[in-house]
Design a protein around this motif. Structure first.
Motif, PDB file in Angstrom:
ATOM      1  N   THR A   1      25.447  23.067  22.093  1.00 33.96           N
ATOM      2  CA  THR A   1      25.059  24.445  22.400  1.00 33.96           C
ATOM      3  C   THR A   1      23.558  24.498  22.653  1.00 33.96           C
ATOM      4  OG1 THR A   1      26.846  25.331  21.019  1.00 33.96           O
ATOM      5  CG2 THR A   1      25.023  26.822  21.563  1.00 33.96           C
ATOM      6  N   ALA A   2      23.175  24.816  23.877  1.00 36.79           N
ATOM      7  CA  ALA A   2      21.766  24.843  24.254  1.00 36.79           C
ATOM      8  C   ALA A   2      21.094  26.146  23.833  1.00 36.79           C
ATOM      9  CB  ALA A   2      21.618  24.642  25.766  1.00 36.79           C
ATOM     10  N   TRP A   3      21.831  27.260  23.919  1.00 35.37           N
ATOM     11  CA  TRP A   3      21.295  28.555  23.506  1.00 35.37           C
ATOM     12  C   TRP A   3      22.411  29.553  23.262  1.00 35.37           C
ATOM     13  CZ3 TRP A   3      23.014  31.860  27.215  1.00 35.37           C
ATOM     14  CH2 TRP A   3      23.028  31.445  28.548  1.00 35.37           C
ATOM     15  N   GLN A   4      22.055  30.661  22.589  1.00 28.92           N
ATOM     16  CA  GLN A   4      23.004  31.722  22.284  1.00 28.92           C
ATOM     17  C   GLN A   4      22.387  33.077  22.638  1.00 28.92           C
ATOM     18  OE1 GLN A   4      24.674  31.593  18.304  1.00 28.92           O
ATOM     19  NE2 GLN A   4      24.323  29.384  18.136  1.00 28.92           N
ATOM     20  N   CYS A   5      23.218  33.988  23.154  1.00 28.13           N
ATOM     21  CA  CYS A   5      22.777  35.352  23.462  1.00 28.13           C
ATOM     22  C   CYS A   5      23.857  36.338  23.031  1.00 28.13           C
ATOM     23  CB  CYS A   5      22.507  35.517  24.959  1.00 28.13           C
ATOM     24  SG  CYS A   5      21.068  34.600  25.550  1.00 28.13           S
ATOM     25  N   ASP A   6      23.447  37.613  22.830  1.00 27.43           N
ATOM     26  CA  ASP A   6      24.398  38.607  22.346  1.00 27.43           C
ATOM     27  C   ASP A   6      24.872  39.583  23.424  1.00 27.43           C
ATOM     28  OD1 ASP A   6      22.150  40.155  22.664  1.00 27.43           O
ATOM     29  OD2 ASP A   6      21.994  40.747  20.553  1.00 27.43           O
TER      30      ASP A   6
ATOM     31  N   PRO B   1      18.551  26.237  32.303  1.00 29.31           N
ATOM     32  CA  PRO B   1      19.860  25.999  32.924  1.00 29.31           C
ATOM     33  C   PRO B   1      20.799  25.243  31.986  1.00 29.31           C
ATOM     34  CG  PRO B   1      18.074  25.449  34.430  1.00 29.31           C
ATOM     35  CD  PRO B   1      17.447  25.658  33.084  1.00 29.31           C
ATOM     36  N   ILE B   2      22.079  25.479  32.162  1.00 31.25           N
ATOM     37  CA  ILE B   2      23.114  24.827  31.361  1.00 31.25           C
ATOM     38  C   ILE B   2      24.232  24.355  32.282  1.00 31.25           C
ATOM     39  CG2 ILE B   2      22.688  26.038  29.178  1.00 31.25           C
ATOM     40  CD1 ILE B   2      24.803  28.086  30.074  1.00 31.25           C
ATOM     41  N   ASP B   3      25.220  23.672  31.693  1.00 26.41           N
ATOM     42  CA  ASP B   3      26.359  23.202  32.477  1.00 26.41           C
ATOM     43  C   ASP B   3      27.501  24.215  32.490  1.00 26.41           C
ATOM     44  OD1 ASP B   3      25.239  20.564  33.035  1.00 26.41           O
ATOM     45  OD2 ASP B   3      25.536  20.180  30.894  1.00 26.41           O
TER      46      ASP B   3
END
Length: 208
Positions: free
Chosen positions: A29-34, A47-49
């Motif tokens: 998990t690169a990042w989390q948002c709500d 950027p993520i996959d």
């Protein structure tokens, strides 16, 4: 290692999914948002996959977020997770351009399989939602694996990603009229009345 962005308004659920992903050893998990708006802002910076996103959230919900991505011409893979066994949400997510749709009671193995699938350009959906969404798909005979040409499969994958004929033409370097012809042939071969039904059929019978 697949880099994942988690979007869910419930912190406990985000943390739980993040821990499951870590246990797999195949993704991180690169990042989390709500909410969707925060996710779009974070995505621009990191950027993520694959984005794993809830459907219903305060502020910008998951479907609106996907629509915004596709309107900007971004092909970021998005896997939708929800507690709602609602085939209309599934149809809305597909129409927006989501790449997968699962319920939150999914097993770890199935979740990781889904993440790997959408990261690799594939599509995945809860089978019972596909059946609920279209009686034509439910009652249709199994598809011949060779029914579609490689080019038609490529076009259908992009259709499932929410791209218009013009956007598909730009991606695969064909004339827009040629793409329109491919879509017409796909609908005829699959005996489907529209693009959404063709995507449902293709997912159900694993043509894409």
């Amino acid at each position: 290692m697949i880099r994942v962005g988690l979007v869910d308004d419930q912190a406990l659920i985000r943390e739980g999914i993040a821990q499951l992903i870590a246990l797999s050893g195949k993704a991180v998990t690169a990042w989390q948002c709500d909410n969707g708006e925060a996710a779009l802002a974070t995505l621009r910076k990191e950027p993520i996959d694959v984005m794993v996103c809830d459907i219903r959230m305060p502020g910008m919900d998951g479907i609106t977020m996907v629509k915004r991505l596709r309107a900007n011409g971004e092909r970021q893979p998005v896997l939708m997770l929800t507690t709602f066994d609602d085939h209309q949400l599934f149809l809305d997510a597909l129409a927006a351009g989501a790449n997968g749709f699962l319920l939150k009671d999914v097993s770890l193995d199935k979740l990781i399989e889904a993440i790997e699938t959408v990261a690799g350009g594939g599509f995945i959906a809860e089978p019972r939602l596909v059946s609920q969404a279209s009686t034509t798909v439910k009652d249709a005979p199994p598809a011949d694996p060779d029914l579609l040409s490689d080019k038609e499969r490529e076009v259908l994958r992009l259709v499932a990603g929410g791209l218009s004929n013009r956007e598909i033409a730009s991606v695969i370097h064909l004339a827009e009229g040629t793409v329109k012809n491919h879509v017409s042939h796909i609908l005829t071969k699959l005996n489907c009345r529209d693009r959404t039904q063709a995507v449902l059929y293709a997912i159900h019978w694993q043509l894409i």
